[in-house]
Design an enzyme around this catalytic site. Structure first.
Site, PDB file in Angstrom:
ATOM      1  N   ASP A 153       0.811  -1.231   0.000  1.00  0.00           N
ATOM      2  CA  ASP A 153       0.000   0.000   0.000  1.00  0.00           C
ATOM      3  C   ASP A 153       0.840   1.276   0.000  1.00  0.00           C
ATOM      4  O   ASP A 153       0.334   2.344  -0.342  1.00  0.00           O
ATOM      5  CB  ASP A 153      -0.926   0.021   1.224  1.00  0.00           C
ATOM      6  CG  ASP A 153      -1.817  -1.200   1.305  1.00  0.00           C
ATOM      7  OD1 ASP A 153      -2.085  -1.815   0.256  1.00  0.00           O
ATOM      8  OD2 ASP A 153      -2.249  -1.547   2.418  1.00  0.00           O
TER       9      ASP A 153
ATOM     10  N   MET B  89      -5.889  -2.636  -4.891  1.00  0.00           N
ATOM     11  CA  MET B  89      -5.758  -2.551  -3.430  1.00  0.00           C
ATOM     12  C   MET B  89      -5.164  -1.203  -3.009  1.00  0.00           C
ATOM     13  O   MET B  89      -4.988  -0.316  -3.829  1.00  0.00           O
ATOM     14  CB  MET B  89      -4.904  -3.707  -2.921  1.00  0.00           C
ATOM     15  CG  MET B  89      -5.636  -5.025  -2.879  1.00  0.00           C
ATOM     16  SD  MET B  89      -4.586  -6.313  -2.150  1.00  0.00           S
ATOM     17  CE  MET B  89      -5.805  -7.585  -1.841  1.00  0.00           C
ATOM     18  N   GLY B  90      -4.822  -1.108  -1.726  1.00  0.00           N
ATOM     19  CA  GLY B  90      -4.208   0.127  -1.245  1.00  0.00           C
ATOM     20  C   GLY B  90      -4.810   0.653   0.039  1.00  0.00           C
ATOM     21  O   GLY B  90      -4.414   1.698   0.544  1.00  0.00           O
ATOM     22  N   ARG B  91      -5.837  -0.060   0.528  1.00  0.00           N
ATOM     23  CA  ARG B  91      -6.540   0.377   1.739  1.00  0.00           C
ATOM     24  C   ARG B  91      -7.015   1.821   1.626  1.00  0.00           C
ATOM     25  O   ARG B  91      -7.642   2.162   0.663  1.00  0.00           O
ATOM     26  CB  ARG B  91      -5.642   0.195   2.955  1.00  0.00           C
ATOM     27  CG  ARG B  91      -5.653  -1.227   3.420  1.00  0.00           C
ATOM     28  CD  ARG B  91      -5.524  -1.291   4.910  1.00  0.00           C
ATOM     29  NE  ARG B  91      -5.319  -2.683   5.260  1.00  0.00           N
ATOM     30  CZ  ARG B  91      -5.046  -3.106   6.463  1.00  0.00           C
ATOM     31  NH1 ARG B  91      -4.933  -2.240   7.429  1.00  0.00           N
ATOM     32  NH2 ARG B  91      -4.894  -4.362   6.687  1.00  0.00           N
TER      33      ARG B  91
ATOM     34  N   GLU C 281      -9.645   0.260  -3.819  1.00  0.00           N
ATOM     35  CA  GLU C 281     -10.626  -0.473  -3.003  1.00  0.00           C
ATOM     36  C   GLU C 281     -11.220   0.399  -1.900  1.00  0.00           C
ATOM     37  O   GLU C 281     -12.337   0.188  -1.461  1.00  0.00           O
ATOM     38  CB  GLU C 281      -9.982  -1.717  -2.387  1.00  0.00           C
ATOM     39  CG  GLU C 281      -8.798  -1.388  -1.469  1.00  0.00           C
ATOM     40  CD  GLU C 281      -8.167  -2.604  -0.814  1.00  0.00           C
ATOM     41  OE1 GLU C 281      -8.611  -3.730  -1.061  1.00  0.00           O
ATOM     42  OE2 GLU C 281      -7.205  -2.411  -0.035  1.00  0.00           O
TER      43      GLU C 281
HETATM   44  O1  F6P Z   1      -2.335  -4.044   3.419  1.00  0.00           O
HETATM   45  C1  F6P Z   1      -2.112  -4.810   2.288  1.00  0.00           C
HETATM   46  C2  F6P Z   1      -3.399  -5.293   1.706  1.00  0.00           C
HETATM   47  O2  F6P Z   1      -3.090  -6.058   0.570  1.00  0.00           O
HETATM   48  C3  F6P Z   1      -4.421  -4.197   1.381  1.00  0.00           C
HETATM   49  O3  F6P Z   1      -4.126  -3.536   0.178  1.00  0.00           O
HETATM   50  C4  F6P Z   1      -5.701  -4.988   1.371  1.00  0.00           C
HETATM   51  O4  F6P Z   1      -6.810  -4.188   1.712  1.00  0.00           O
HETATM   52  C5  F6P Z   1      -5.478  -6.007   2.429  1.00  0.00           C
HETATM   53  O5  F6P Z   1      -4.087  -6.141   2.599  1.00  0.00           O
HETATM   54  C6  F6P Z   1      -6.068  -7.355   2.106  1.00  0.00           C
HETATM   55  O6  F6P Z   1      -5.876  -8.176   3.192  1.00  0.00           O
HETATM   56  P1  F6P Z   1      -6.236  -9.718   3.242  1.00  0.00           P
HETATM   57  O7  F6P Z   1      -5.109 -10.469   2.585  1.00  0.00           O
HETATM   58  O8  F6P Z   1      -6.337 -10.020   4.683  1.00  0.00           O
HETATM   59  O9  F6P Z   1      -7.492  -9.907   2.463  1.00  0.00           O
END
Ligand code: F6P
Length: 342
Positions: free
Chosen positions: A127, A169-171, A222
């Site tokens: 991220d 992704m990227g939170r 996301e």
């Molecule tokens: O923090 C890294 C990340 O890949 C985020 O971009 C994403 O929201 C999250 O982790 C996904 O997590 P998980 O693997 O628990 O679904």
């Protein structure tokens, strides 16, 4: 010294490269004994430890993921968790712990350091949202994976006159989305830092079609947020650190665009593909530099610090700073992406 390592949170490309570097310099230069805890903080809570040496890491430089495994376990949410971590460190005669992780893992490391545990942190996350470092390894690989996908999606968009919504992704930060949009030539890029109005998004696409450009790539992070009242996105479950599980906006957005414009629109969720596979050369180098710097920090007794990249140099910063605030996209970078919208 007897030095332990663990990898916590969502895995990312380059973790093995960091550990390989810690072990290589630790063993061959400092004469250290290295061990690893399995599955993030769950390892020291459960006393799950294994020996690590230079041999263990043969062939792991190009390998994605983490050979130690990872988890989102939060010792401060487990009954007596932090005490169990400390007891395990004592029991195994650990002189120092190298914690490799993102905001959550480093937040725990920071608390443990304040309670007297000898910890050094290494920042990791695709991220790229840690404010104390200019870059985290894993980010470059994730962006490249997004761009490879977008390059391929252009083909379908152009051949079938479609709008392709690509969820990345990227939170709560738009780094991956913005970089992928610039490098992938996106029509639009929606990020958490700039709440969007779905009607404006549709208007831009309509204008584009009006100019005879029927193929559009919309990159959506996301964590992108619609302006209040313009669009509704369901909220999901939370993890042990209280973070919402994100995802789903791409699909909802694609449906909304198609319903409002009548243009055929498809959603592609890149998901965990972005974290998978071999790290780029850039991430391998950054991870290796971090690993070497981390074992040096251990031997300098720089506990409670994290290695970071600043101005191209590897420096040490207080662990507490690493998690103090979320690093959001530089508006100047987003403005570059905007030049190509529509
Ligand atoms: O923090 C890294 C990340 O890949 C985020 O971009 C994403 O929201 C999250 O982790 C996904 O997590 P998980 O693997 O628990 O679904």
């Amino acid at each position: 010294m007897r030095v332990a390592m663990l990898t916590g949170g969502g895995h990312c490309p380059g973790l093995n490269a960091v550990m390989r570097a810690v072990v290589r310099k630790g063993e061959t230069v400092y004469g250290d004994e290295l061990v690893g805890f399995r599955d993030g903080w769950r390892g020291p809570i459960e006393g799950n430890v294994e020996p690590l040496d230079v041999e263990t890491f043969r062939g792991t430089l190009p390998r994605g993921g983490t050979i130690l495994g990872s988890s989102r376990t939060n010792p401060y949410k487990v009954e007596g968790g932090a005490e169990k971590v400390k007891a395990t460190l004592d029991e195994h005669g650990i002189d120092a712990l190298v914690a490799i992780g993102g905001e959550d893992t480093l937040g725990v490391a920071s608390r443990l350091a304040a309670e007297g545990v000898a910890v050094v942190g290494v920042p990791k996350t695709i991220d790229n949202d840690l404010s104390a470092t200019e870059l985290t390894f894993g980010f470059d690989t994730a962006v490249q994976i997004c761009v490879d996908a977008i390059d391929r999606l252009h083909t379908t968009a152009e051949s079938h006159d479609r709008v392709m919504v690509v969820e990345v992704m990227g939170r709560h930060a738009g780094h991956i989305a913005t970089w992928a949009a610039i490098a992938g030539g996106a029509t639009q890029c929606l990020i958490p830092e700039r709440p969007f109005d779905v009607d404006e998004v549709c208007e831009t696409i309509r204008r584009r079609h009006g100019r005879g450009r029927y193929a559009s790539i919309v990159v959506v992070a996301e964590g992108a947020l619609p302006k209040e009242g313009t669009f509704s996105v369901a909220s999901g479950e939370v993890d042990a650190f209280g973070h919402a599980r994100l995802g789903g906006i791409g699909d909802a957005l694609a449906k909304a665009i198609e319903a409002r414009t009548g243009f055929e629109t498809r959603a592609i969720v890149l998901g965990h593909v972005q974290r998978g596979g071999t790290p780029t050369a850039f991430d391998r180098v950054l991870a290796t530099r971090f690993g070497v710097a981390a074992i040096d920090a251990v031997h300098d007794g720089a506990f409670g610090s994290m290695v970071a990249l600043r101005g191209g140099e590897i420096v040490r910063v207080p662990l507490a700073d690493a998690t103090a605030e979320l690093k959001l996209i530089d508006p100047a970078v987003y403005e570059v992406a905007e030049v190509f919208f529509g």
